[in-house]
Write a protein that holds these residues in place. Structure first.
Motif, mmCIF file in Angstrom:
data_model
loop_
_atom_site.group_PDB
_atom_site.id
_atom_site.type_symbol
_atom_site.label_atom_id
_atom_site.label_comp_id
_atom_site.label_asym_id
_atom_site.label_seq_id
_atom_site.Cartn_x
_atom_site.Cartn_y
_atom_site.Cartn_z
ATOM 1 N N TRP A 82 0.840 -1.197 0.000
ATOM 2 C CA TRP A 82 0.000 0.000 0.000
ATOM 3 C C TRP A 82 0.875 1.247 0.000
ATOM 4 O O TRP A 82 0.653 2.173 -0.778
ATOM 5 C CB TRP A 82 -0.931 -0.042 1.214
ATOM 6 N N TYR A 83 1.897 1.261 0.874
ATOM 7 C CA TYR A 83 2.825 2.398 0.914
ATOM 8 C C TYR A 83 3.519 2.583 -0.433
ATOM 9 O O TYR A 83 3.656 3.705 -0.919
ATOM 10 C CB TYR A 83 3.884 2.215 2.009
ATOM 11 N N GLU A 84 3.956 1.486 -1.053
ATOM 12 C CA GLU A 84 4.626 1.564 -2.354
ATOM 13 C C GLU A 84 3.684 2.131 -3.418
ATOM 14 O O GLU A 84 4.087 2.967 -4.230
ATOM 15 C CB GLU A 84 5.122 0.180 -2.781
ATOM 16 N N PRO B 266 0.092 9.634 9.077
ATOM 17 C CA PRO B 266 0.580 8.473 9.836
ATOM 18 C C PRO B 266 -0.509 7.811 10.677
ATOM 19 O O PRO B 266 -0.562 6.595 10.796
ATOM 20 C CB PRO B 266 1.688 9.055 10.714
ATOM 21 N N LYS B 267 -1.408 8.608 11.230
ATOM 22 C CA LYS B 267 -2.495 8.058 12.056
ATOM 23 C C LYS B 267 -3.405 7.153 11.211
ATOM 24 O O LYS B 267 -3.851 6.104 11.683
ATOM 25 C CB LYS B 267 -3.304 9.210 12.665
ATOM 26 N N ALA B 268 -3.665 7.530 9.952
ATOM 27 C CA ALA B 268 -4.512 6.723 9.073
ATOM 28 C C ALA B 268 -3.854 5.370 8.794
ATOM 29 O O ALA B 268 -4.525 4.332 8.789
ATOM 30 C CB ALA B 268 -4.782 7.453 7.759
ATOM 31 N N ALA B 269 -2.536 5.365 8.584
ATOM 32 C CA ALA B 269 -1.815 4.117 8.353
ATOM 33 C C ALA B 269 -1.870 3.229 9.587
ATOM 34 O O ALA B 269 -2.044 2.006 9.485
ATOM 35 C CB ALA B 269 -0.367 4.413 7.963
ATOM 36 N N THR B 270 -1.743 3.828 10.759
ATOM 37 C CA THR B 270 -1.818 3.071 12.011
ATOM 38 C C THR B 270 -3.193 2.433 12.162
ATOM 39 O O THR B 270 -3.313 1.254 12.513
ATOM 40 C CB THR B 270 -1.526 3.995 13.221
ATOM 41 N N ILE B 271 -4.232 3.198 11.873
ATOM 42 C CA ILE B 271 -5.601 2.683 11.989
ATOM 43 C C ILE B 271 -5.824 1.545 10.996
ATOM 44 O O ILE B 271 -6.389 0.510 11.351
ATOM 45 C CB ILE B 271 -6.635 3.816 11.789
#
Length: 95
Positions: free
Chosen positions: A11-13, A24-29
């Motif tokens: 997803w990050y790629e 960053p908070k959205a990725a953590t969730i």
């Protein structure tokens, strides 16, 4: 590697290649949500018709018997399409 981490890395790629940033908070969730699921990689779909076209006549019976019921249905649908296509082209050649 844990499937959640693998998915997150892909997803990050994808986000990076499309020049998109994410909080960053959205990725953590997203990671937390995904961690609640047993994620397995889906098997690639078999191309029944391509397999059929590569077997010899002597191999057909064993190959056909090894197919699942769903694969057999797919084979018959594709065979009918091929027959119809052949006959429609053959009719055009009669002119």
């Amino acid at each position: 590697m844990d499937k959640t981490k693998e998915i997150m890395n892909k997803w990050y790629e994808a986000m990076e290649s499309n020049n998109i940033s994410v909080q960053p908070k959205a990725a953590t969730i997203l990671g937390q949500v995904l961690s609640h699921y047993d994620i397995t990689q889906r098997e690639e779909d078999k191309d029944i018709w391509s397999e059929f076209l590569t077997i010899t006549g002597g191999q057909f019976k064993g190959w056909y018997e090894s197919l699942s019921e769903e694969d057999r249905k797919t084979f018959h649908v594709q065979r009918e399409k091929a027959k119809k296509s052949f006959h429609s082209k053959k009719g055009l050649l009669k002119g």
